[in-house]
Scaffold this motif. Sequence first.
Motif, PDB file in Angstrom:
ATOM      1  N   LEU A 110     -30.569  66.487  34.532  1.00  0.00           N
ATOM      2  CA  LEU A 110     -29.466  65.983  35.351  1.00  0.00           C
ATOM      3  C   LEU A 110     -28.157  66.199  34.594  1.00  0.00           C
ATOM      4  CD1 LEU A 110     -28.358  64.407  37.806  1.00  0.00           C
ATOM      5  CD2 LEU A 110     -28.697  62.318  36.483  1.00  0.00           C
ATOM      6  N   ASN A 111     -27.277  66.976  35.184  1.00  0.00           N
ATOM      7  CA  ASN A 111     -25.928  67.160  34.634  1.00  0.00           C
ATOM      8  C   ASN A 111     -25.017  67.567  35.784  1.00  0.00           C
ATOM      9  OD1 ASN A 111     -26.165  70.083  34.954  1.00  0.00           O
ATOM     10  ND2 ASN A 111     -27.467  70.030  33.112  1.00  0.00           N
ATOM     11  N   ILE A 128     -26.156  57.958  34.416  1.00  0.00           N
ATOM     12  CA  ILE A 128     -27.484  58.429  34.821  1.00  0.00           C
ATOM     13  C   ILE A 128     -27.472  58.907  36.262  1.00  0.00           C
ATOM     14  CG2 ILE A 128     -29.869  57.715  35.273  1.00  0.00           C
ATOM     15  CD1 ILE A 128     -29.612  55.836  32.844  1.00  0.00           C
ATOM     16  N   VAL A 129     -26.792  58.177  37.149  1.00  0.00           N
ATOM     17  CA  VAL A 129     -26.807  58.540  38.577  1.00  0.00           C
ATOM     18  C   VAL A 129     -25.697  59.504  38.956  1.00  0.00           C
ATOM     19  CG1 VAL A 129     -27.921  56.371  39.178  1.00  0.00           C
ATOM     20  CG2 VAL A 129     -25.441  56.519  39.303  1.00  0.00           C
ATOM     21  N   VAL A 181     -33.449  59.527  28.518  1.00  0.00           N
ATOM     22  CA  VAL A 181     -32.057  59.650  28.079  1.00  0.00           C
ATOM     23  C   VAL A 181     -32.073  59.956  26.584  1.00  0.00           C
ATOM     24  CG1 VAL A 181     -29.862  58.435  27.824  1.00  0.00           C
ATOM     25  CG2 VAL A 181     -31.291  58.001  29.840  1.00  0.00           C
ATOM     26  N   THR A 182     -31.393  61.034  26.201  1.00  0.00           N
ATOM     27  CA  THR A 182     -31.452  61.485  24.805  1.00  0.00           C
ATOM     28  C   THR A 182     -30.053  61.716  24.249  1.00  0.00           C
ATOM     29  OG1 THR A 182     -33.545  62.616  25.287  1.00  0.00           O
ATOM     30  CG2 THR A 182     -32.433  63.192  23.226  1.00  0.00           C
ATOM     31  N   ILE A 189     -30.044  64.048  30.061  1.00  0.00           N
ATOM     32  CA  ILE A 189     -30.725  63.105  30.938  1.00  0.00           C
ATOM     33  C   ILE A 189     -31.701  63.899  31.789  1.00  0.00           C
ATOM     34  CG2 ILE A 189     -30.485  61.422  32.808  1.00  0.00           C
ATOM     35  CD1 ILE A 189     -27.558  61.038  31.929  1.00  0.00           C
ATOM     36  N   SER A 190     -32.934  63.422  31.889  1.00  0.00           N
ATOM     37  CA  SER A 190     -33.885  64.044  32.808  1.00  0.00           C
ATOM     38  C   SER A 190     -34.561  62.961  33.622  1.00  0.00           C
ATOM     39  CB  SER A 190     -34.930  64.878  32.059  1.00  0.00           C
ATOM     40  OG  SER A 190     -35.744  64.055  31.240  1.00  0.00           O
TER      41      SER A 190
END
Length: 303
Positions: free
Chosen positions: A67-68, A49-50, A6-7, A60-61
């Motif tokens: 993930l988006n 995140i989910v 998470v960035t 988020i990866s």
Amino acid sequence: MAMLKVTNLNKKYGQKQVLHNVSFEIPAGKILGLIGPNGAGKSTIMKTIVGLTNYSHGSISINNQPLNRHHRKALKNVGTMIETPALYDNLSGLDHLHLYNEGVTTAAEIKQIMEDTQIEKFAKRKAKKYSLGMRQRLGIAITLLNHPKLLILDEPMNGLDPQSTHDLRDLLLKLASRGISILISSHLLDELARIADSYVVINHGRVVKQAPAAEFLNSDHQLIKIETADAQQALTALQASGLDAHINDKLVELNNTAGALNAAMVALVSANVTILNVQVASADLEESLLKLLTADNQKEEIK
């Protein structure tokens, strides 16, 4: 390689920003404890995140896949239980496992999951008859379907009796040893301290601190904890000797600075205080968390 990364995650609800540049990562096979007060943003981070809610900025990866809102493929590697599991009252536990199985988990593997989560005894009963603890166990069993590489668990120990909590700890450690990464939040800090490899402390939607468990606990000062027949009498004697002491849960505590232990013993003996027990220990997870949150809240007040 990080299983979850998470960035600079930012999130707004309308005009209110609830997450501010949140960054952390979890390597494969590690357990990260997400801790902080109610309303700090822990559940929002997990929901983001989910994919249950979108984020404003950041990235988020999962397993090196982004993930988006346009890329959800990474979620196939994730098992999640956020808040109380949503169950169908008229379905049994076994029915739920078959319902959520996407065809990649065999009957033998489902049986093993049932044994690991200890739901065999009530798996054929309808969910409407389940206690909160039973619902929690079934929820965790569902997260293990489809061979996840990452588990995200929000307060999974809620409603569990001491034996069930112990069993869940053992299960999570076993899963981590198999290479599964786990992001877990819990208010049961003593239990979390038994399994977490590292912690992220969240307050006001910001990361206050991220550190390995050993560094998190050892970074704090050591405390002298003294149990006496009369804590108030002991406190008065120590303060009269110039020692900075306080009472915490019926124990008298003071910082373990040079010569403090000897000075404390002399002061108590001189005051005829009955000493029952003396311990010197690093601050535990709860003490470390409270100290961090107090300092962070003071910074917020200054702003």
